[in-house]
Design an enzyme around this catalytic site. Structure first.
Site, PDB file in Angstrom:
ATOM      1  N   ASN A  88       0.796  -1.220   0.000  1.00  0.00           N
ATOM      2  CA  ASN A  88       0.000   0.000   0.000  1.00  0.00           C
ATOM      3  C   ASN A  88       0.830   1.271   0.000  1.00  0.00           C
ATOM      4  O   ASN A  88       0.366   2.337  -0.405  1.00  0.00           O
ATOM      5  CB  ASN A  88      -0.948   0.016   1.207  1.00  0.00           C
ATOM      6  CG  ASN A  88      -0.252  -0.355   2.491  1.00  0.00           C
ATOM      7  OD1 ASN A  88       0.241  -1.476   2.634  1.00  0.00           O
ATOM      8  ND2 ASN A  88      -0.199   0.559   3.449  1.00  0.00           N
ATOM      9  N   SER A 102     -11.100  -5.009   0.222  1.00  0.00           N
ATOM     10  CA  SER A 102     -12.025  -3.994   0.744  1.00  0.00           C
ATOM     11  C   SER A 102     -12.651  -3.232  -0.414  1.00  0.00           C
ATOM     12  O   SER A 102     -11.942  -2.797  -1.333  1.00  0.00           O
ATOM     13  CB  SER A 102     -11.283  -2.994   1.649  1.00  0.00           C
ATOM     14  OG  SER A 102     -10.996  -3.551   2.900  1.00  0.00           O
ATOM     15  N   THR A 161     -26.488  -9.479  10.566  1.00  0.00           N
ATOM     16  CA  THR A 161     -27.440  -9.205   9.501  1.00  0.00           C
ATOM     17  C   THR A 161     -26.742  -8.531   8.327  1.00  0.00           C
ATOM     18  O   THR A 161     -25.915  -7.632   8.512  1.00  0.00           O
ATOM     19  CB  THR A 161     -28.577  -8.303  10.023  1.00  0.00           C
ATOM     20  OG1 THR A 161     -29.206  -8.948  11.139  1.00  0.00           O
ATOM     21  CG2 THR A 161     -29.609  -8.042   8.942  1.00  0.00           C
ATOM     22  N   CYS A 179      -3.590   4.135   7.469  1.00  0.00           N
ATOM     23  CA  CYS A 179      -3.929   3.435   8.708  1.00  0.00           C
ATOM     24  C   CYS A 179      -2.862   3.621   9.786  1.00  0.00           C
ATOM     25  O   CYS A 179      -3.060   3.246  10.925  1.00  0.00           O
ATOM     26  CB  CYS A 179      -4.115   1.947   8.429  1.00  0.00           C
ATOM     27  SG  CYS A 179      -5.419   1.616   7.232  1.00  0.00           S
TER      28      CYS A 179
END
Length: 390
Positions: free
Chosen positions: A154, A202, A240, A330
């Site tokens: 990255n 992602s 869910t 990050c």
């Protein structure tokens, strides 16, 4: 007020594609629980099955091998947790090997496991940031359970030799995981060509929504739930379903598969133009990572500027409407230099002076021209104030 707005931090996150926004709007009333048996539930389930198929097609996988997650961080943690569980159950294969330049989602998880007493080894990289295959070979053994090496870095943009890593792992009977987050949509990523057992991605890295991702698990590879509860995802990931986000991910995967070749060529052209422009207009710079088409992400250019702090460069560029990064988003809350660049042998000063330019689908050559107009005087200004002259 800046003359122009240029977003060059696409490795951190991307804008949602208009087609993704559209399909999510079309399904905004599809609020039924996909686990319910009534009509609305069945409609939601059908949409999720469609999205699962699109992700599978992108990766060359089967739909049954795709499991939805909240993103790569959860996916990486899930994979490491599978082998933690196996070690807890007394498996003789109980050691994990990963590269020293993995994303924090893997590195920090591995460090945590190591503090808890699990067997973890970090494999060094060379000056380019490529995993040292000879060192990796030395780390292989009958006790290795998992080898984890990202498809592309990255920060540096280096594409790792995952296929060769898989070959070594297979020879000693280990499973293989690759974090393909940065590679998806930019270069071909096929789970069978790479010969991996686990792959994480992602959605927000390739023009899909945030908060949704996918984990590929090859048929027959060990599985273990990370989130316990309901029966969703074959009992491997309770909770869910987020219908809209999953549908958006499916559309992003479809777009990525359709336009991959054209996008790669466009990104490489912009990266090349920026690199050449910097070389011609700014002295004393170091380009980090690879400059080879086959081993470098097409839209990533990581540059260190001698006697210029990365944070200062970022802030001055921001004032001109140019948004970049000093490394992994990050980890950017830390003032420490990039561990990725340090692992590649870069000295601390140069690591502190690094800037990552990451192009995306909605950038243009006009953006490159604007950066090359604003960047040289910014570097000159910062260097004129530096106590350590070039």
């Amino acid at each position: 007020m800046a003359d122009r707005y240029v977003y060059l931090d696409n490795n951190a996150t991307t804008a949602m594609a208009p087609e993704v926004k559209e399909i999510m709007r079309e399904n905004e009333d599809l609020y039924g629980n996909a686990s319910s048996m009534h009509a609305m539930g069945r409609m939601a389930e059908s949409a999720i099955l469609w999205a699962r198929g699109k992700v599978a097609e992108l990766l060359g996988a089967e739909s049954s091998e795709i499991f939805f997650t909240s993103g790569s961080t959860e996916g990486n943690n899930t994979v490491f947790n599978i082998f933690r569980d196996r070690a807890d159950d007394g498996a003789l294969r109980n050691r994990i090997v990963l590269s020293a330049v993995e994303h924090p989602a893997s590195v920090e998880t591995a460090k945590y496991l190591k503090r808890k007493g699990y067997k973890i080894d970090f494999c060094p990289v060379d000056k380019m940031g490529m995993i040292d295959l000879k060192a990796l070979e030395g780390l292989m053994g009958d006790d290795v359970a998992l080898v984890s090496v990202m498809t592309a870095n990255n920060e540096s943009g280096v594409i790792q030799p995952v296929k060769e890593v898989s070959r070594m792992a297979r020879q000693c009977g280990a499973y293989v995981h690759t974090d393909a987050t940065q590679a998806i949509g930019k270069i071909p990523v096929d789970v069978n060509a790479l010969d991996v057992d686990y792959l994480t991605l992602s959605g927000h890295k390739f023009y899909g929504p945030k908060g949704v991702g996918a984990l590929y698990i090859r048929k027959g590879a060990p599985r273990s739930p990370y989130l316990h509860g309901g029966h969703q995802e074959g009992g491997l990931r309770a909770g869910t379903y987020n219908n809209q986000a999953i549908i958006g991910l499916g559309k992003a995967a479809e777009l990525a598969k359709e336009g991959q070749q054209e996008e790669r060529a466009k990104l490489w052209a912009m990266r090349t133009a920026l690199k050449h422009g910097i070389e011609e207009s700014i002295d004393n710079v170091v380009f980090n990572g690879s400059d080879d088409y086959d081993t470098a992400l097409p839209g990533t250019l990581d540059v260190s500027f001698v006697s210029a702090e990365g944070e200062s460069i970022l802030l001055y560029l921001d004032l001109e409407g140019i948004e970049v990064s000093t490394g992994s988003a990050c980890a950017s809350g830390s003032l420490e230099p990039s561990y990725v660049l340090l692992a590649s042998g870069l000295d601390v000063e140069l690591a502190h002076g690094s800037i990552r330019f990451s192009f995306g689908r909605y950038n243009s050559m006009e953006d490159v021209d604007y950066v090359l107009q604003k960047l040289p005087p910014i570097i000159s200004k910062i260097r004129s104030m530096s106590t350590r002259k070039v």
